[in-house]
Scaffold this active site. Structure first.
Site, PDB file in Angstrom:
ATOM      1  CG  ASP A 193      -0.228  -0.079   2.527  1.00  0.00           C
ATOM      2  OD1 ASP A 193       1.026  -0.053   2.538  1.00  0.00           O
ATOM      3  OD2 ASP A 193      -0.905  -0.188   3.566  1.00  0.00           O
ATOM      4  CG  ASP A 410      -9.121   2.330   3.081  1.00  0.00           C
ATOM      5  OD1 ASP A 410      -7.998   2.019   2.648  1.00  0.00           O
ATOM      6  OD2 ASP A 410      -9.289   2.856   4.202  1.00  0.00           O
ATOM      7  CD  GLU A 459      -3.536   5.925   3.211  1.00  0.00           C
ATOM      8  OE1 GLU A 459      -3.399   6.165   4.413  1.00  0.00           O
ATOM      9  OE2 GLU A 459      -4.171   4.942   2.781  1.00  0.00           O
ATOM     10  CD  GLU A 465      -5.341   6.988   8.201  1.00  0.00           C
ATOM     11  OE1 GLU A 465      -5.949   6.073   8.787  1.00  0.00           O
ATOM     12  OE2 GLU A 465      -5.389   7.158   6.969  1.00  0.00           O
TER      13      GLU A 465
END
Length: 643
Positions: A193, A410, A459, A465
């Site tokens: 990711d 997501d 992202e 985060e």
């Protein structure tokens, strides 16, 4: 749209060139370069050809090298006579042919490509791309064909392979990047990711492992950033594997990339130049195909009030709490509120196993409430609820019917060909339902903003985060991840433990570019910082022009970004308190400069009148920064603020 353009235009294009000037520009390119891109002298067993950008002093040059005996090809890059990329292997392997060796040169052709286009997000919305393109045709064993297409631009070099025949599936590439071994490197370990921090090392000293692209190198004062463009479901994503010597080889996510018929691979991109060139480059977008959306009038970037970092689902997955956030966004003039995970999974609200559960959702009521206050709603949704055609046909029209403005999708977590084909399906489907898109748990932009202008941000970053943030990583991001496109780092979490000072955090609203800028604080944290509120009510998320004023990766970053006639300033630093001496590289004339810095009692504002070219000294605390505004000064001007 492709057409000719004025080659003397400045970096940020403020007006469209006239057709006559544009035509003259392309004619000049063709005339001046017609005889310059021929093979350079070489040994009898080696052929060398150069490809250089047009009208771009100091631009990089590519050299294609053909070893006739081995039939191999490689590519080198230089700038100002110095090697930036040593000869690096090229080639591609398919089921039908090994096109990494045994290649025989057939021919070369050249053309100039001038493209002018606009974007909905980014460092500058009006773009001018000028490429010198050379096509090298080779034949392998049995007559198998491969074309190496090389493009040279003011800000870099790119290449890709085109296979005109049917070669079957792709089994891998020989593509590599050999960087001088003592070059400083900023690398992030590979993660599906893209959410790993950037760490400073050297090209050769980096661990022998897999890394993410973009990757950045400082080669004796010239910077080289390796990236990728025009990636979609026709291929597979790529990473960089270090061999321990400074060579980074391309590794495809899939060991078998399915291909049916002719193939054009993604571009392997090298942004090359000084640090300002790297930070302001649009090369990754420039290499992508034109937009597939003709009507972009419904696409509106802006700030988003996003409260997830205040406590996850407990932060407000209820109608009452979200109405309160809508009220606060309306007071600030922020155009969006994001409702994150949990809004459609709460069993106390409805039974999601009931096929009619959507009729009992409180989301339509929230959307109506927000619309009355000129606020749009963006909703989070899990990839698994959109991974089939049936789910997409149910979800997306429903959200559009409710009046939702955008989706935050997501957990895709892959660059496999299969997942990229899902992107190929979700992108036109969201556009057809006029839904803005924020991809989380995703890869990074690879030209997607040009092709699909409703993609506001992605992202693909070790962002706010995370609990393991460092300011050295934060100050590397403007020169690495954020170079390739909008980045949803989610700044402004003033209420959280973080390595940044308040002024540093506020400056990130300018330092970091994102079409949807998710502001991660709480109303209470904003109200405790009135100077921050005052600034955030004005700062845009899309820019007419971007300039790097000062900085170095993992140390500091200072940007000036123009919106209309005002310049917004943002600075971030890592390490000890110090004074940042910043060249005020703005258009000529006097400027009123207003700065927001860290003071003993919180954020403080100061003013000074300066002239373009002056040095602006800014005192920053440890891991500090600043935000600011610059506007044309006249005796009656007392502030750059606007209501």
């Amino acid at each position: 749209m492709k057409h000719t353009s004025d080659l003397s235009a400045p970096r940020a294009i403020a007006a469209r060139p006239t057709p006559r000037i544009a035509a003259l520009a392309v004619a000049l390119i063709a005339t001046l370069l017609a005889g310059t891109l021929t093979a350079t002298p070489a040994r009898a067993d080696t052929a060398r050809w150069t490809v250089a950008a047009a009208f771009a002093p100091g631009a990089p040059r590519a050299e294609v090298i053909h070893d006739k005996a081995a039939g191999s090809i490689s590519l080198a890059v230089s700038r100002g006579g110095r090697t930036v990329l040593a000869p690096s292997t090229l080639g591609i392997r398919t089921e039908g042919a090994d096109l990494t060796g045994g290649l025989r040169f057939l021919s070369r052709s050249d053309r100039t490509d001038v493209e002018q286009y606009t974007t909905t997000v980014g460092k500058q919305v009006r773009r001018l791309a000028i490429f010198r393109e050379a096509r090298f045709r080779f034949a392998g064993a049995g007559g198998a064909r491969v074309d190496l297409v090389v493009r040279a631009a003011r800000d870099g070099i790119a290449y890709r392979y085109e296979l005109p025949g049917d070669h079957g599936s792709v089994l891998g590439e020989a593509s590599a990047f050999t960087v001088p071994p003592d070059s400083t490197a900023w690398l992030a370990n590979h993660r599906r990711d893209y959410e790993n921090p950037y760490v400073q090392t050297t090209a050769a000293a980096a661990d022998d492992r897999e890394y993410l692209a973009p990757a950045l190198f400082d080669v004796d004062g010239t910077y080289l950033m390796i990236a990728e463009s025009n990636l979609d479901g026709r291929y597979s994503g790529g990473s960089l594997v270090h061999d321990g010597t400074g060579t980074y080889r391309v590794k495809l996510w899939d060991q078998n990339v399915l291909v049916d018929g002719p193939l054009a691979t993604p571009w392997r991109v090298m942004v090359v130049g000084d640090l300002g060139t790297i930070a302001t480059s649009t090369l990754v977008d420039d290499l992508a195909p034109p937009s597939r959306i003709s009507d972009t009038s419904w696409i509106r970037p802006g700030q988003v009030l996003w409260t997830w970092l205040a406590g996850g689902r407990a932060a407000g997955q209820s109608l009452t709490k979200q109405m309160g956030y809508v009220d606060y966004a309306a007071q600030r003039g922020w155009p969006y509120v994001a409702v994150d995970a949990g809004w459609y999974f709460d069993p106390q609200q409805w039974d999601v196993t009931d096929p009619n559960w959507r009729t009992t959702s409180w989301m339509p009521e929230l959307v109506r409430y927000a619309r009355e206050r000129n606020v749009g709603i963006v909703v989070w949704i899990h990839y698994r609820d959109l991974d089939t055609p049936q789910e997409r046909s149910e979800w997306l029209p429903t959200l559009h019917e409710w009046g939702v403005k955008g989706v935050k999708i997501d957990f895709m977590d892959s660059e496999s060909q299969e997942r990229l084909r899902w992107y190929d399906e979700i992108l036109p489907a969201t556009a057809a339902n006029q839904l803005l898109v924020n991809f989380h748990g995703s890869n990074v932009p690879k030209g997607i903003h040009r092709v699909w202008p409703h993609v506001m941000t992605m992202e693909g970053v070790h962002g706010a985060e995370k609990s393991s943030l460092t300011t050295s990583h934060i100050t590397a991001l403007p020169f690495t991840r954020n170079v390739v496109g909008s980045m949803d780092y989610t700044p402004m979490g003033f209420h959280r433990n973080r390595p940044t000072s308040d002024a540093h955090e506020l400056g990130l609203s300018v330092v970091f570019e994102s079409g949807l800028q998710d502001l991660a604080g709480t109303p209470e944290s904003y109200e405790a910082r009135p100077e921050a509120v005052r600034f955030l009510e004005q700062v845009p998320t899309v820019w007419d022009e971007t300039r790097l004023l000062a900085g170095r990766p993992a140390d500091s970053a200072v940007f000036a970004r123009r919106s209309g006639e005002r310049w917004f300033l943002g600075g971030s630093s890592a390490g000890a308190a110090r004074t940042l001496d910043i060249p005020l590289n703005l258009p000529a004339g006097p400027w009123l400069v207003e700065l927001i810095t860290d003071g003993e009692g919180g954020l403080v504002r100061s003013q000074r009148v300066m002239r373009a070219g002056d040095t602006l000294p800014v005192d920053v605390v440890a891991d500090g920064g600043f935000a600011g505004l610059a506007c044309r000064w006249q005796p009656k001007i007392t502030t750059c603020d606007r209501p």
